[in-house]
Design a protein around this motif. Structure first.
Motif, short mmCIF file in Angstrom:
data_model
loop_
_atom_site.label_atom_id
_atom_site.label_comp_id
_atom_site.label_asym_id
_atom_site.label_seq_id
_atom_site.Cartn_x
_atom_site.Cartn_y
_atom_site.Cartn_z
N ILE A 283 70.32 20.01 46.34
CA ILE A 283 70.25 21.83 46.96
C ILE A 283 70.07 21.74 48.06
N ALA A 284 70.03 22.71 49.23
CA ALA A 284 70.25 22.75 50.66
C ALA A 284 69.93 23.62 50.69
N VAL A 285 69.60 24.88 50.48
CA VAL A 285 69.74 26.09 50.51
C VAL A 285 68.16 26.83 50.98
N ARG A 286 68.58 28.28 51.33
CA ARG A 286 67.53 28.56 51.45
C ARG A 286 66.29 28.99 50.47
N PRO A 287 64.80 29.18 50.39
CA PRO A 287 64.07 29.23 48.75
C PRO A 287 64.53 30.51 48.33
N GLN A 288 64.91 31.54 49.48
CA GLN A 288 65.11 32.79 48.23
C GLN A 288 66.61 32.93 47.63
N ASP A 289 67.41 31.60 47.87
CA ASP A 289 68.89 31.78 47.25
C ASP A 289 68.53 30.82 45.99
N ILE A 290 67.45 29.99 46.31
CA ILE A 290 68.11 29.33 44.65
C ILE A 290 68.04 29.32 42.96
N VAL A 291 67.59 30.33 43.11
CA VAL A 291 67.87 31.64 41.96
C VAL A 291 69.62 32.00 41.13
N LYS A 292 70.15 32.21 42.61
CA LYS A 292 71.36 32.47 42.83
C LYS A 292 72.09 31.09 42.47
N VAL A 293 71.57 30.25 43.26
CA VAL A 293 72.34 29.18 42.81
C VAL A 293 71.59 28.06 41.18
N ALA A 294 71.41 28.19 41.00
CA ALA A 294 70.71 27.74 39.44
C ALA A 294 71.86 28.65 38.68
N GLN A 295 71.51 30.07 38.37
CA GLN A 295 72.61 30.63 38.00
C GLN A 295 73.99 30.71 37.78
N ASN A 296 74.49 30.06 38.90
CA ASN A 296 75.71 29.27 39.57
C ASN A 296 76.41 27.95 38.89
N ILE A 297 75.43 27.22 39.03
CA ILE A 297 75.46 25.57 38.37
C ILE A 297 74.76 25.35 37.48
N LYS A 298 74.13 25.80 36.59
CA LYS A 298 73.51 25.01 35.06
C LYS A 298 74.20 24.80 34.34
N ASN A 299 75.00 25.96 34.17
CA ASN A 299 75.89 25.47 32.81
C ASN A 299 76.85 24.62 33.17
N ASP A 300 77.02 24.30 34.28
CA ASP A 300 78.07 22.55 35.03
C ASP A 300 77.19 21.92 34.94
N LEU A 301 76.40 21.58 34.91
CA LEU A 301 75.53 20.23 35.50
C LEU A 301 75.35 19.32 34.14
N SER A 302 76.07 18.34 34.46
CA SER A 302 76.23 17.07 33.51
C SER A 302 74.19 16.27 33.01
N LYS A 303 74.21 16.28 32.37
CA LYS A 303 72.47 16.40 31.22
C LYS A 303 72.12 15.40 32.35
N SER A 304 72.78 14.29 32.91
CA SER A 304 71.88 12.88 33.74
C SER A 304 72.19 13.31 34.87
N ALA A 305 72.36 14.45 35.41
CA ALA A 305 72.67 14.15 37.13
C ALA A 305 70.92 14.40 37.26
N ILE A 306 71.34 14.23 38.79
CA ILE A 306 69.88 14.06 39.28
C ILE A 306 69.34 15.36 40.27
N ILE A 307 68.30 16.20 40.26
CA ILE A 307 68.38 17.46 41.05
C ILE A 307 67.74 16.78 42.02
#
Length: 269
Positions: A70-94
């Motif tokens: 994740i290489a976004v502005r700090p203020q954008d990470i909340v929106k990023v999390a909302q968009n991708i957290k349900n699609d992430l593999s449980k074994s993925a390295i974040i």
């Protein structure tokens, strides 16, 4: 070369620096690198230059990804999390390179069951020297750390540190090249003042700088042990060092880094 699939969320300058490093050093195959950025032209540019895959949405970007950086502005990470957290593999390295975003915050946003890595990238990516710092949570295994190290070593060197040392790393290592640049500039000006052309002064200063660093690295000696061998009684070098000592050079450098650390701590609050 790693067979893992890596996805970049955010395709700005720092992300591009990392992509360039891992492609040029053949850490990942371009076909295994995906990037999503909100700007279509930015995605196309990265695809055209580095031969990687562009994703039109975050969901397809992180699907089947082994590593999500994740290489976004700090203020954008909340929106990023909302968009991708349900699609992430449980074994993925974040991996996050978002300044000021602590591990605790990432676990809160994405879920504490994930493997998290907080990274402060090397600021000298272009020449692939200097350190990147990485801090990991307890879900990250040794095999994962080897993957992280392979990734970050494409940018320079890698140092795993406790998260509570991140501010100190920022003030000392990330800002460090600026202090060295100031010293080099002073050496070059003194060379010109002594009668050398600026070109020759730069050449001499850089060669001395690299030779000094390599000598310390090769011998493992403290710098003062080396300068002791370079100073003869009533000689030239000891007179020059006397002026640096008299001016408080050593303490000034320490104070400048302490001030940078204080500022880093202030900005985190």
């Amino acid at each position: 070369m790693l067979n893992n699939k890596i996805t970049f969320i955010g395709g700005g300058n720092m992300a591009e620096g990392i992509i360039k490093g891992i492609v040029s050093n053949e850490v990942f195959q371009p076909k295994n690198i995906t990037v999503f950025d909100i700007l279509n032209e930015r995605r196309k540019y990265l695809k055209d230059i580095y031969g990687i895959t562009e994703a039109e949405d975050t969901s397809s970007a992180v699907k089947d990804a082994d590593i999500v950086l994740i290489a976004v502005r700090p203020q954008d990470i909340v929106k990023v999390a909302q968009n991708i957290k349900n699609d992430l593999s449980k074994s993925a390295i974040i991996i996050s390179i978002c300044a000021g975003i602590k591990m605790e915050k990432m676990e809160e946003l994405f879920g504490s069951e994930h493997k998290f890595v907080r990274v402060m990238p090397n600021t000298m990516i272009e020449v692939q020297h200097g350190y990147s710092a990485a801090s990991v949570n307890d879900k990250v295994e040794e095999s994962d750390k080897e993957i992280i190290k392979s990734l970050l070593n494409a940018l320079g060197q890698t140092m795993f540190i406790d998260e509570n040392m991140f501010n100190a790393f920022t003030a000392y290592s990330c800002a460090g090249p600026a202090y060295v640049m100031y010293f080099i500039a002073a050496l070059v000006d003194s060379g010109v003042q002594s009668g050398f052309s600026r070109k020759d002064a730069i050449s001499i200063a850089l060669e001395n700088l690299m030779a000094s660093a390599l000598t310390i690295q090769k011998t493992g000696k403290h710098p003062y042990q080396i300068t002791d061998t370079m100073t003869s009684p009533a000689g030239i070098t000891i007179d020059g060092l006397h002026v640096l000592s008299e001016s408080g050079f050593h303490g000034t450098v320490m104070s400048s880094i302490r001030k940078a650390l204080e500022r880093t701590n202030e900005l985190e609050k």
